[in-house]
Design a protein around this motif. Structure first.
Motif, PDB file in Angstrom:
ATOM      1  N   LEU A  53      49.090   4.339  94.943  1.00 31.38           N
ATOM      2  CA  LEU A  53      50.541   4.465  95.120  1.00 31.38           C
ATOM      3  C   LEU A  53      51.153   3.131  95.545  1.00 31.38           C
ATOM      4  O   LEU A  53      52.170   2.702  95.008  1.00 31.38           O
ATOM      5  CB  LEU A  53      50.859   5.557  96.141  1.00 31.38           C
ATOM      6  N   THR A  54      50.525   2.461  96.484  1.00 34.28           N
ATOM      7  CA  THR A  54      51.005   1.156  96.939  1.00 34.28           C
ATOM      8  C   THR A  54      50.977   0.141  95.795  1.00 34.28           C
ATOM      9  O   THR A  54      51.937  -0.611  95.589  1.00 34.28           O
ATOM     10  CB  THR A  54      50.150   0.656  98.122  1.00 34.28           C
ATOM     11  N   ALA A  55      49.889   0.128  95.028  1.00 31.05           N
ATOM     12  CA  ALA A  55      49.759  -0.812  93.912  1.00 31.05           C
ATOM     13  C   ALA A  55      50.762  -0.507  92.804  1.00 31.05           C
ATOM     14  O   ALA A  55      51.337  -1.424  92.197  1.00 31.05           O
ATOM     15  CB  ALA A  55      48.328  -0.778  93.365  1.00 31.05           C
ATOM     16  N   VAL A  56      50.997   0.773  92.523  1.00 30.42           N
ATOM     17  CA  VAL A  56      51.974   1.176  91.509  1.00 30.42           C
ATOM     18  C   VAL A  56      53.359   0.675  91.900  1.00 30.42           C
ATOM     19  O   VAL A  56      54.097   0.116  91.084  1.00 30.42           O
ATOM     20  CB  VAL A  56      51.951   2.713  91.319  1.00 30.42           C
ATOM     21  N   ARG A  57      53.714   0.858  93.159  1.00 29.25           N
ATOM     22  CA  ARG A  57      55.024   0.395  93.630  1.00 29.25           C
ATOM     23  C   ARG A  57      55.141  -1.125  93.548  1.00 29.25           C
ATOM     24  O   ARG A  57      56.195  -1.661  93.188  1.00 29.25           O
ATOM     25  CB  ARG A  57      55.271   0.895  95.051  1.00 29.25           C
ATOM     26  N   ALA A  58      54.073  -1.823  93.876  1.00 28.78           N
ATOM     27  CA  ALA A  58      54.086  -3.289  93.804  1.00 28.78           C
ATOM     28  C   ALA A  58      54.243  -3.760  92.361  1.00 28.78           C
ATOM     29  O   ALA A  58      55.002  -4.693  92.073  1.00 28.78           O
ATOM     30  CB  ALA A  58      52.818  -3.860  94.429  1.00 28.78           C
ATOM     31  N   LEU A  59      53.527  -3.111  91.437  1.00 28.18           N
ATOM     32  CA  LEU A  59      53.624  -3.509  90.029  1.00 28.18           C
ATOM     33  C   LEU A  59      55.019  -3.207  89.483  1.00 28.18           C
ATOM     34  O   LEU A  59      55.582  -4.012  88.738  1.00 28.18           O
ATOM     35  CB  LEU A  59      52.550  -2.808  89.191  1.00 28.18           C
ATOM     36  N   ARG A  60      55.605  -2.090  89.877  1.00 25.19           N
ATOM     37  CA  ARG A  60      56.974  -1.793  89.435  1.00 25.19           C
ATOM     38  C   ARG A  60      57.941  -2.872  89.925  1.00 25.19           C
ATOM     39  O   ARG A  60      58.834  -3.291  89.185  1.00 25.19           O
ATOM     40  CB  ARG A  60      57.413  -0.418  89.925  1.00 25.19           C
ATOM     41  N   ALA A  61      57.754  -3.315  91.153  1.00 26.26           N
ATOM     42  CA  ALA A  61      58.610  -4.390  91.680  1.00 26.26           C
ATOM     43  C   ALA A  61      58.397  -5.683  90.902  1.00 26.26           C
ATOM     44  O   ALA A  61      59.357  -6.402  90.596  1.00 26.26           O
ATOM     45  CB  ALA A  61      58.332  -4.597  93.169  1.00 26.26           C
ATOM     46  N   ASP A  62      57.150  -5.981  90.566  1.00 27.40           N
ATOM     47  CA  ASP A  62      56.862  -7.184  89.782  1.00 27.40           C
ATOM     48  C   ASP A  62      57.468  -7.092  88.379  1.00 27.40           C
ATOM     49  O   ASP A  62      57.946  -8.090  87.840  1.00 27.40           O
ATOM     50  CB  ASP A  62      55.348  -7.417  89.676  1.00 27.40           C
ATOM     51  N   LEU A  63      57.454  -5.908  87.788  1.00 20.45           N
ATOM     52  CA  LEU A  63      58.010  -5.730  86.448  1.00 20.45           C
ATOM     53  C   LEU A  63      59.504  -6.034  86.408  1.00 20.45           C
ATOM     54  O   LEU A  63      60.014  -6.516  85.397  1.00 20.45           O
ATOM     55  CB  LEU A  63      57.778  -4.297  85.951  1.00 20.45           C
ATOM     56  N   GLU A  64      60.192  -5.753  87.503  1.00 24.32           N
ATOM     57  CA  GLU A  64      61.631  -6.020  87.555  1.00 24.32           C
ATOM     58  C   GLU A  64      61.949  -7.503  87.419  1.00 24.32           C
ATOM     59  O   GLU A  64      63.054  -7.867  87.033  1.00 24.32           O
ATOM     60  CB  GLU A  64      62.222  -5.483  88.863  1.00 24.32           C
ATOM     61  N   ARG A  65      60.985  -8.350  87.734  1.00 28.18           N
ATOM     62  CA  ARG A  65      61.210  -9.795  87.682  1.00 28.18           C
ATOM     63  C   ARG A  65      60.857 -10.402  86.318  1.00 28.18           C
ATOM     64  O   ARG A  65      61.022 -11.597  86.117  1.00 28.18           O
ATOM     65  CB  ARG A  65      60.407 -10.481  88.782  1.00 28.18           C
ATOM     66  N   LEU A  66      60.351  -9.581  85.421  1.00 28.71           N
ATOM     67  CA  LEU A  66      59.942 -10.071  84.111  1.00 28.71           C
ATOM     68  C   LEU A  66      60.969  -9.710  83.051  1.00 28.71           C
ATOM     69  O   LEU A  66      61.768  -8.796  83.223  1.00 28.71           O
ATOM     70  CB  LEU A  66      58.586  -9.467  83.731  1.00 28.71           C
TER      71      LEU A  66
END
Length: 138
Positions: free
Chosen positions: A61-74
């Motif tokens: 869950l923590t990793a999924v949230r982090a990846l979603r945040a990273d995707l917003e920057r791409l």
């Protein structure tokens, strides 16, 4: 104890007109308050969702949230759109039921592959991929 009365200033005053003890409470949320001897307070949260007992699911869950945040920057692509949708669904499933099931994990693994090699360059992408593999094997 002497009686207190309110003034037009909103605070308590002693009968002599000098300021007495005063309590001001602004906004309170996600809390239970109680006043007075013998009083009790309890709180119930009906919106919190399921408890995530499995430490690997919590980590996912923590990793999924982090990846979603990273995707917003791409820069968005079809692949990142698919991946973000699967990540959102996985997050919802984990927070609602306490775990992402095998079907969700397979879909997430497919979305990671569809998104492209750049996912492997993101630490959060690597973390999600490794956790999905640990949960479903292979």
């Amino acid at each position: 104890m002497a009686a207190r009365h309110r003034t037009d200033g909103g605070g308590d005053t002693e009968p002599t007109g000098t300021p007495g003890p005063s309590v001001h409470i602004g906004t309170v949320s996600h809390s239970a308050l109680t006043f007075g001897a013998g009083s009790t307070a309890s709180t119930v949260n009906h919106t919190a969702g399921a408890v995530v007992d499995d430490p690997v699911q919590r980590e996912l869950l923590t990793a999924v949230r982090a990846l979603r945040a990273d995707l917003e920057r791409l820069v968005a692509t079809a692949g990142t759109g698919i991946l973000d949708a699967e990540l959102a669904s996985a997050e919802d499933e984990i927070t609602t039921s306490g775990a992402a099931g095998p079907v969700r994990l397979e879909r997430l693994r497919g979305a990671l592959a569809t998104a492209g090699e750049w996912v492997g360059a993101l630490g959060s992408g690597v973390a999600v991929a490794e956790l999905v593999t640990a949960l479903i094997g292979g």
